[in-house]
Write a protein that holds these residues in place. Structure first.
Motif, mmCIF file in Angstrom:
data_model
loop_
_atom_site.group_PDB
_atom_site.id
_atom_site.type_symbol
_atom_site.label_atom_id
_atom_site.label_comp_id
_atom_site.label_asym_id
_atom_site.label_seq_id
_atom_site.Cartn_x
_atom_site.Cartn_y
_atom_site.Cartn_z
ATOM 1 N N LEU A 17 0.881 -1.118 0.059
ATOM 2 C CA LEU A 17 0.151 0.144 -0.147
ATOM 3 C C LEU A 17 1.089 1.248 -0.172
ATOM 4 O O LEU A 17 0.192 2.471 -0.196
ATOM 5 N N ASP A 18 2.044 1.150 -0.011
ATOM 6 C CA ASP A 18 2.908 2.257 0.574
ATOM 7 C C ASP A 18 2.881 3.374 -0.677
ATOM 8 O O ASP A 18 2.748 4.644 -0.539
ATOM 9 N N LYS A 19 2.957 2.914 -1.829
ATOM 10 C CA LYS A 19 2.995 3.867 -3.085
ATOM 11 C C LYS A 19 1.589 4.837 -3.161
ATOM 12 O O LYS A 19 1.494 5.733 -3.402
ATOM 13 N N ALA A 20 0.566 4.134 -3.415
ATOM 14 C CA ALA A 20 -0.517 4.529 -2.856
ATOM 15 C C ALA A 20 -1.138 5.395 -1.745
ATOM 16 O O ALA A 20 -1.896 6.474 -2.038
ATOM 17 N N ILE A 21 -0.609 5.027 -0.712
ATOM 18 C CA ILE A 21 -0.778 6.118 0.432
ATOM 19 C C ILE A 21 0.060 7.047 0.411
ATOM 20 O O ILE A 21 -0.565 8.331 0.964
ATOM 21 N N THR A 22 1.396 7.081 -0.188
ATOM 22 C CA THR A 22 2.036 8.190 -0.282
ATOM 23 C C THR A 22 1.503 9.096 -1.461
ATOM 24 O O THR A 22 1.577 10.528 -1.198
ATOM 25 N N THR A 23 0.893 8.640 -2.448
ATOM 26 C CA THR A 23 0.446 9.537 -3.684
ATOM 27 C C THR A 23 -0.743 10.136 -3.042
ATOM 28 O O THR A 23 -0.995 11.301 -3.178
ATOM 29 N N ALA A 24 -1.699 9.554 -2.115
ATOM 30 C CA ALA A 24 -2.801 10.069 -1.497
ATOM 31 C C ALA A 24 -2.611 11.231 -0.552
ATOM 32 O O ALA A 24 -3.142 12.280 -0.551
ATOM 33 N N ALA A 25 -1.554 10.873 0.120
ATOM 34 C CA ALA A 25 -1.147 11.855 1.046
ATOM 35 C C ALA A 25 -0.557 13.168 0.641
ATOM 36 O O ALA A 25 -0.725 14.097 1.006
ATOM 37 N N ASP A 26 0.302 13.018 -0.507
ATOM 38 C CA ASP A 26 0.632 14.220 -1.206
ATOM 39 C C ASP A 26 -0.117 15.001 -1.729
ATOM 40 O O ASP A 26 -0.429 16.250 -1.786
ATOM 41 N N LEU A 27 -1.497 14.240 -2.229
ATOM 42 C CA LEU A 27 -2.668 15.073 -2.903
ATOM 43 C C LEU A 27 -3.555 15.754 -1.667
ATOM 44 O O LEU A 27 -3.874 16.906 -2.118
ATOM 45 N N ALA A 28 -3.376 15.015 -0.743
ATOM 46 C CA ALA A 28 -4.177 15.687 0.391
ATOM 47 C C ALA A 28 -3.427 16.928 0.856
ATOM 48 O O ALA A 28 -3.989 17.953 1.163
ATOM 49 N N ARG A 29 -2.197 16.864 1.005
ATOM 50 C CA ARG A 29 -1.415 17.966 1.432
ATOM 51 C C ARG A 29 -1.486 19.033 0.593
ATOM 52 O O ARG A 29 -1.654 20.442 0.847
ATOM 53 N N HIS A 30 -1.266 18.826 -0.745
ATOM 54 C CA HIS A 30 -1.372 19.770 -1.909
ATOM 55 C C HIS A 30 -2.574 20.459 -1.940
ATOM 56 O O HIS A 30 -2.719 21.699 -2.126
ATOM 57 N N TYR A 31 -3.702 19.774 -1.793
ATOM 58 C CA TYR A 31 -5.111 20.322 -2.055
ATOM 59 C C TYR A 31 -5.742 20.746 -0.512
ATOM 60 O O TYR A 31 -6.885 21.104 -0.379
ATOM 61 N N GLY A 32 -4.869 20.317 0.739
ATOM 62 C CA GLY A 32 -5.751 20.754 1.869
ATOM 63 C C GLY A 32 -6.848 19.833 2.504
ATOM 64 O O GLY A 32 -7.810 20.005 3.102
ATOM 65 N N GLY A 33 -6.719 18.639 1.807
ATOM 66 C CA GLY A 33 -7.748 17.587 2.082
ATOM 67 C C GLY A 33 -7.486 16.608 3.220
ATOM 68 O O GLY A 33 -6.302 16.856 3.914
ATOM 69 N N ALA A 34 -8.168 15.781 3.439
ATOM 70 C CA ALA A 34 -8.036 14.629 4.382
ATOM 71 C C ALA A 34 -8.099 13.306 3.784
ATOM 72 O O ALA A 34 -8.863 13.236 2.780
ATOM 73 N N LEU A 35 -7.636 12.185 4.404
ATOM 74 C CA LEU A 35 -7.675 10.908 4.034
ATOM 75 C C LEU A 35 -8.696 10.208 4.878
ATOM 76 O O LEU A 35 -8.667 10.345 5.832
ATOM 77 N N VAL A 36 -9.430 9.160 3.990
ATOM 78 C CA VAL A 36 -10.120 8.216 5.025
ATOM 79 C C VAL A 36 -9.520 6.881 4.494
ATOM 80 O O VAL A 36 -10.057 6.551 3.360
ATOM 81 N N LEU A 37 -9.057 6.339 5.401
ATOM 82 C CA LEU A 37 -8.762 4.807 5.030
ATOM 83 C C LEU A 37 -9.814 4.034 5.385
ATOM 84 O O LEU A 37 -10.152 3.966 6.478
#
Length: 138
Positions: A17-37
């Motif tokens: 999952l590492d690459k997908a989670i890293t990608t999602a976290a980068d997008l969340a940081r960039h857009y000021g969003g949040a992750l829901v696992l």
């Protein structure tokens, strides 16, 4: 642009999952969003957890670690499904709508012969979800 990003996770395969989670976290940081696992479990004990409640606690702990690691708001939702094989794809698509996700970032795998015959979870989710789905290969 993306305020709530859903990331389906399989706690039995965290390393994939590492690459997908890293990608999602980068997008969340960039857009000021949040992750829901979001993870799914059945009623029977598994290699990950002995009960749905135990699974939910382990998923919440994993999500907290991801939030701390990447510095993004992160929460978790554990889905308790009757039959993981049949229910997983439609429940993930429905849950994404219920939580107001505007993007799903999902780990996949290199396709094999069975995927061409039966399809993959990521492919089915991309076909049926009402929001954008990013499939990230390891």
């Amino acid at each position: 642009m993306y305020k709530r990003i859903m990331v389906p996770v399989d706690l039995a395969h965290v390393a994939a999952l590492d690459k997908a989670i890293t990608t999602a976290a980068d997008l969340a940081r960039h857009y000021g969003g949040a992750l829901v696992l979001v993870g799914a479990t059945g009623s029977e004990p598994s290699s990950v957890a002995r009960s749905p409640e135990d699974f939910a606690a382990r998923l919440a702990e994993f999500a907290k670690g991801i939030g701390d690691r990447f510095g993004v708001a992160t929460s978790s939702d554990a889905l308790h499904l009757h039959d993981l094989t049949i229910d997983l794809d439609p429940k993930l698509a429905g849950h994404a709508g219920e939580i107001g996700a505007d993007l799903i970032v999902m780990a996949s795998h290199v396709p094999g012969v069975a995927d061409y015959l039966f399809g993959s979870n990521a492919g089915k989710l991309a076909q049926h979800a009402k929001m954008s789905v990013m499939v990230v290969r390891p």
